[in-house]
Design a protein around this motif. Structure first.
Motif, short mmCIF file in Angstrom:
data_model
loop_
_atom_site.label_atom_id
_atom_site.label_comp_id
_atom_site.label_asym_id
_atom_site.label_seq_id
_atom_site.Cartn_x
_atom_site.Cartn_y
_atom_site.Cartn_z
N ALA A 54 4.95 19.96 3.36
CA ALA A 54 4.62 21.11 4.21
C ALA A 54 5.35 21.02 5.54
CB ALA A 54 3.11 21.18 4.43
N ARG A 55 5.38 19.82 6.12
CA ARG A 55 6.08 19.66 7.41
C ARG A 55 7.58 19.90 7.24
NH1 ARG A 55 7.92 15.28 9.07
NH2 ARG A 55 6.48 14.00 7.84
N GLY A 56 8.13 19.49 6.08
CA GLY A 56 9.54 19.77 5.82
C GLY A 56 9.83 21.26 5.82
N PHE A 57 8.92 22.05 5.25
CA PHE A 57 9.11 23.49 5.25
C PHE A 57 8.96 24.09 6.65
CE2 PHE A 57 9.27 23.24 0.74
CZ PHE A 57 9.81 24.43 0.29
N THR A 58 8.13 23.48 7.50
CA THR A 58 8.05 23.99 8.88
C THR A 58 9.38 23.80 9.59
OG1 THR A 58 7.26 21.90 9.86
CG2 THR A 58 5.58 23.42 9.05
N ASP B 250 11.62 12.83 7.92
CA ASP B 250 10.46 11.94 8.02
C ASP B 250 9.57 12.06 6.78
OD1 ASP B 250 9.07 9.94 9.28
OD2 ASP B 250 7.80 11.29 10.45
N ILE B 251 10.21 12.19 5.63
CA ILE B 251 9.52 12.20 4.34
C ILE B 251 9.81 10.88 3.65
CG2 ILE B 251 9.46 13.24 2.04
CD1 ILE B 251 10.17 15.91 3.34
N ILE B 252 8.76 10.18 3.25
CA ILE B 252 8.93 8.87 2.61
C ILE B 252 8.57 9.00 1.14
CG2 ILE B 252 8.25 6.44 2.62
CD1 ILE B 252 7.45 6.78 5.54
N PRO B 253 9.57 9.06 0.23
CA PRO B 253 9.27 9.17 -1.20
C PRO B 253 8.70 7.87 -1.74
CG PRO B 253 11.58 9.69 -0.71
CD PRO B 253 11.00 9.03 0.50
N LEU B 254 7.96 7.99 -2.82
CA LEU B 254 7.39 6.80 -3.45
C LEU B 254 8.47 6.03 -4.21
CD1 LEU B 254 4.67 5.38 -3.78
CD2 LEU B 254 4.33 6.67 -5.89
N GLN B 255 9.47 6.75 -4.76
CA GLN B 255 10.54 6.11 -5.50
C GLN B 255 11.80 6.02 -4.63
OE1 GLN B 255 8.92 8.80 -6.75
NE2 GLN B 255 7.74 7.96 -8.45
N THR B 256 12.70 5.16 -5.03
CA THR B 256 14.01 5.09 -4.39
C THR B 256 14.94 6.10 -5.05
OG1 THR B 256 14.84 3.42 -5.93
CG2 THR B 256 13.69 2.63 -3.95
N LEU C 288 -3.58 16.03 -0.04
CA LEU C 288 -2.49 16.29 0.90
C LEU C 288 -1.83 15.00 1.37
CD1 LEU C 288 -4.07 19.14 3.06
CD2 LEU C 288 -2.23 19.36 1.37
N ARG C 289 -2.57 13.89 1.32
CA ARG C 289 -2.03 12.60 1.74
C ARG C 289 -1.77 11.67 0.55
NH1 ARG C 289 -2.47 11.81 7.28
NH2 ARG C 289 -3.64 13.43 8.35
N SER C 290 -1.85 12.21 -0.65
CA SER C 290 -1.59 11.42 -1.86
C SER C 290 -0.18 11.70 -2.35
CB SER C 290 -2.60 11.80 -2.96
OG SER C 290 -3.93 11.61 -2.52
N TYR C 291 0.41 10.71 -3.00
CA TYR C 291 1.76 10.90 -3.55
C TYR C 291 1.67 11.66 -4.86
CZ TYR C 291 4.04 8.03 -0.05
OH TYR C 291 4.55 7.56 1.13
N ALA D 188 15.12 13.83 -9.47
CA ALA D 188 14.60 14.14 -8.14
C ALA D 188 14.79 15.61 -7.81
CB ALA D 188 15.29 13.27 -7.08
N ALA D 189 15.80 16.25 -8.42
CA ALA D 189 16.03 17.68 -8.20
C ALA D 189 14.85 18.51 -8.67
CB ALA D 189 17.29 18.13 -8.91
N LEU D 190 14.08 17.97 -9.61
CA LEU D 190 12.94 18.68 -10.18
C LEU D 190 11.62 18.09 -9.68
CD1 LEU D 190 14.29 19.02 -13.82
CD2 LEU D 190 14.68 20.50 -11.85
N GLY D 191 11.68 17.30 -8.60
CA GLY D 191 10.46 16.83 -7.96
C GLY D 191 9.93 15.52 -8.48
N ALA D 192 10.74 14.75 -9.24
CA ALA D 192 10.23 13.49 -9.79
C ALA D 192 10.06 12.43 -8.72
CB ALA D 192 11.17 12.98 -10.87
N ALA D 193 10.73 12.58 -7.57
CA ALA D 193 10.54 11.64 -6.47
C ALA D 193 9.24 12.00 -5.76
CB ALA D 193 11.71 11.73 -5.49
N GLU D 194 8.17 11.29 -6.05
CA GLU D 194 6.84 11.66 -5.55
C GLU D 194 6.78 11.54 -4.03
OE1 GLU D 194 3.58 9.84 -7.69
OE2 GLU D 194 4.86 9.57 -9.44
N ILE D 195 6.24 12.57 -3.40
CA ILE D 195 6.04 12.56 -1.96
C ILE D 195 4.66 13.14 -1.65
CG2 ILE D 195 8.51 12.81 -1.49
CD1 ILE D 195 8.04 15.72 -0.86
N ARG D 196 4.26 13.04 -0.41
CA ARG D 196 2.95 13.58 -0.01
C ARG D 196 3.09 15.08 0.26
NH1 ARG D 196 0.27 10.36 4.73
NH2 ARG D 196 1.96 11.38 5.83
N PRO D 197 2.20 15.90 -0.27
CA PRO D 197 2.25 17.34 0.04
C PRO D 197 2.22 17.62 1.55
CG PRO D 197 0.79 16.95 -1.81
CD PRO D 197 1.18 15.59 -1.30
N LEU D 198 1.53 16.79 2.31
CA LEU D 198 1.50 16.96 3.76
C LEU D 198 2.91 16.88 4.34
CD1 LEU D 198 -0.35 17.09 6.34
CD2 LEU D 198 -0.22 14.61 6.38
#
Length: 676
Positions: A455-459, A428-434, A336-339, A442-452
């Motif tokens: 989840a907060r984005g969906f809240t 407040d989502i910090i992607p691993l890539q620019t 959950l805290r991994s990219y 990035a539209a298909l999720g290539a910009a790696e982010i933390r699942p945690l």
């Protein structure tokens, strides 16, 4: 006269001392004197133990348990062993004192004592003292004072919670959890009598130092209870035959990834009450284990789940990985805290931006057909749909509900990657890539982010666009938040994600995303089946599920709907059992946009396509197919090739520009290259 004065003085002194003693008996004990000093505890929201460690005195001590929270067999055994007349004396059992005195005189040595529960408690509270008559008198006075201020049940509980149980384990709660990994109320008859025999001589009967002596002591107590009529002969026999499993360490940490984060955060409190609901945690852990047992055949070994309460941000369940203690599967990695790549789960945010910045609605028409995109670094990007099929013109509602890839990439191309990454920042989502590194993928999720963070984005979607801070330490109070997403547009996205009918063509009438109550949900699968997700929300809870492998290895054809989806389905049904399902608010209608799809389109070649001639064949035998969505005139490099909706062309080496025009003066063009 002289003796009368002495007698009067003595009487006055005795009377005054009696008054002082009477008052002293009723002066409340100081909190520091009475309050039990616990070890370092991490509790769930209902005060159930997630983790405990030793106190500053290097003792295992858990929160005090009342008599009602302890197995009756333990209470009966303790009273029989320590103080048979507990309910018939006021702190000092004078009959027992006389009996012990007679036995000791007769034996000419100390063979019997008359210590009561209250006397033992007083001794414990006063600390280690020299065994002098003065100290014994002090303990007696304190025993009487305890009896004057507390009820018998309270005194018995205070004794049980301070009694030594061998080594550095103090109190029935800690002893029960440490030796048997269960609460005191759940002790069996054999376990209860086993523990009851330890405090009388904790060194001699220590389970860790002298396990055989402790077992024999427990059997003697069972026999004693049977003789006194507290249990039947059958009960005693069954308990004697029970195969006791004595643990030599505290129980494994509940919700270990969550607890380790609490410890790492360094909150300096002896007792930390967290937001976690250990009952819900255990249920979801069971769901995860059951589904992973099945998915193991598809090389899916790990899973992660988080449950967030939308109003407060409280984390009610947190599984950072399926098995923290399995080193073979890298179980200690907190996924959950991994990219990680997050697949199609970002598509709702793409369409939100299209609603906000391009004026689109759920009814806007987008294209789902083979399309090539020129990237910022000059390379070509030709995405494909997950099922390798194409639907042509379709609404945004259907494109998002069915998770079509090509419309999503086209949407990002129309918006621009910088706006998506600006939205990440607002969420407040910090992607691993620019933005530049991720590009349109990035539209298909290539910009790696933390699942945690995902989840907060969906809240925030669930909260109609209001921000939220996750809360892991109680009290977790409702948060007002600030507006991050335009509320009505967030409601439109929710309305699409909760539309079971709109996703039927992609997922069928009955899928892991089908519920008989409102749930907004999205699945996602990363490249090469390395990660898959199911994430969504009700008005009350947000749930994210990840399935994959901690080491990044690929699964075998496990998509989000097949891998994470079933776990998500059961998790959502589990969390809604604690609250009545609620409906989402309806968005306010907006005017439909005009059709943004070009009426004439070149379907092949894709813009930026590159072809290579086959050196083993004559150039005149090789053809490239040009097609359009409707009849048109084809012009290549300024020369008319012909009309229709399909033409075959004999290729020549070089860069070429194909232009087409229809009878309504609609135009389109595509540039492509032919290499030798």
């Amino acid at each position: 006269m002289y003796f009368q004065k002495i007698a009067a003085g003595i009487c006055f002194t005795l009377a005054f001392a009696s008054v002082l003693l009477f008052v002293w008996f009723r002066i409340p004990f100081a909190d520091d004197f009475i309050t039990q000093k616990n070890g370092h505890l991490i509790l769930d929201r209902n005060s159930k133990v997630l983790f405990f460690d030793t106190s500053e005195a290097d003792e295992y001590v858990l929160p005090a348990a009342s008599v009602e929270e302890v197995a009756p067999a333990f209470v009966n055994a303790v009273l029989l062993l320590e103080d048979e007349n507990f309910y018939r004396h006021n702190g000092i059992d004078f009959a027992a004192v006389l009996r012990a005195l007679q036995q000791n005189i007769r034996s000419q040595k100390v063979v019997s004592g008359a210590s009561t529960i209250s006397l033992q408690l007083a001794k414990n509270l006063l600390g280690n003292q020299q065994r002098t008559w003065l100290h014994k008198a002090q303990e007696a006075l304190y025993a009487l004072r305890l009896e004057a201020q507390f009820g018998k049940e309270e005194l018995l509980a205070m004794w049980a919670n301070r009694a030594p149980f061998g080594s550095n384990i103090v109190g029935i709660n800690a002893a029960s959890q440490y030796y048997f990994h269960k609460s005191p109320r759940d002790l069996s008859l054999a376990q209860a009598t086993y523990l009851a025999g330890i405090p009388n001589n904790p060194d001699r009967y220590s389970p860790l130092k002298h396990p055989n002596a402790a077992l024999e002591r427990g059997r003697d107590i069972l026999s004693h209870l049977r003789t006194k009529g507290f249990i039947t002969a059958a009960d005693a026999e069954l308990a004697s035959d029970e195969d006791l499993v004595i643990y030599e360490r505290p129980p494994q940490i509940a919700a270990p990834h969550f607890v380790m984060r609490i410890i790492a955060d360094g909150l300096k409190k002896d007792i930390i009450k967290t937001s976690l609901d250990v009952g819900l945690q255990n249920q979801i852990e069971s769901i995860v284990k059951r589904h992973l047992d099945f998915l193991g055949g598809h090389n899916a070994r790990n899973a992660a789940v988080i449950v967030i309460e939308n109003a407060s941000g409280a984390i009610r369940a947190y599984i950072g990985n399926a098995d923290f203690f399995d080193a073979k599967t890298a179980g200690q990695v907190d996924v959950l805290r991994s990219y990680r790549q997050v697949g199609s789960t970002l598509k709702p945010f793409l369409y939100y931006l299209a609603f906000r910045d391009l004026g689109w609605t759920a009814d806007t028409i987008v294209l789902d057909e083979p399309t090539g995109f020129r990237t910022a670094i000059g390379t070509d990007f030709a995405p494909k749909n997950f099922d390798l099929t194409y639907r042509g013109e379709m609404t945004v509602r259907d494109a998002l509900a069915e998770s079509r890839n090509i419309p999503a990439v086209a949407t990002l191309a129309a918006i621009g990657e910088s706006k998506l990454f600006a939205l990440f920042d607002a969420l407040d989502i910090i992607p691993l890539q620019t933005a530049a590194d991720a590009g349109l993928s990035a539209a298909l999720g290539a910009a790696e982010i933390r699942p945690l963070d995902l989840a907060r984005g969906f809240t925030i979607l669930a909260r109609d666009g209001k921000s939220l801070q996750l809360c892991s330490i109680e009290p977790c109070l409702p948060q007002l938040g600030k507006t991050i997403l335009e509320p009505n547009l967030a409601l439109e996205i929710t309305n699409i994600l909760a539309d079971n009918v709109a996703r039927i063509d992609a997922f069928g009438e009955e899928s892991a995303l089908t519920f008989d109550f409102p749930v907004a949900a999205k699945t996602g699968t990363s490249r090469n089946f390395r990660d898959n997700y199911a994430v969504g929300y009700t008005p009350i809870f947000t749930v994210l599920v990840w399935v994959g492998n901690s080491d990044g290895s690929a699964m075998q054809e496990v998509s989000g709907i097949a891998g994470a989806g079933p776990i998500f389905h059961e998790a959502i049904k589990t969390v809604t059992r604690t609250s009545s399902p609620q409906k989402f608010a309806d968005p306010q209608p907006r005017l439909e946009t005009t059709n943004i799809v070009a009426p004439l389109r070149i379907l092949a070649p894709l813009a930026g396509a590159v072809f290579s001639l086959d050196a083993a064949r004559l150039p005149t035998t090789q053809k490239i197919r040009f097609t359009t969505n409707k009849p048109a005139t084809f012009v290549l490099d300024g020369a008319i090739l012909g009309s229709g909706d399909e033409i075959l062309w004999t290729p020549t080496v070089g860069e070429h520009i194909l232009r087409v025009a229809d009878s309504d003066n609609n135009n389109a063009e595509a540039t492509f290259v032919v290499h030798e």
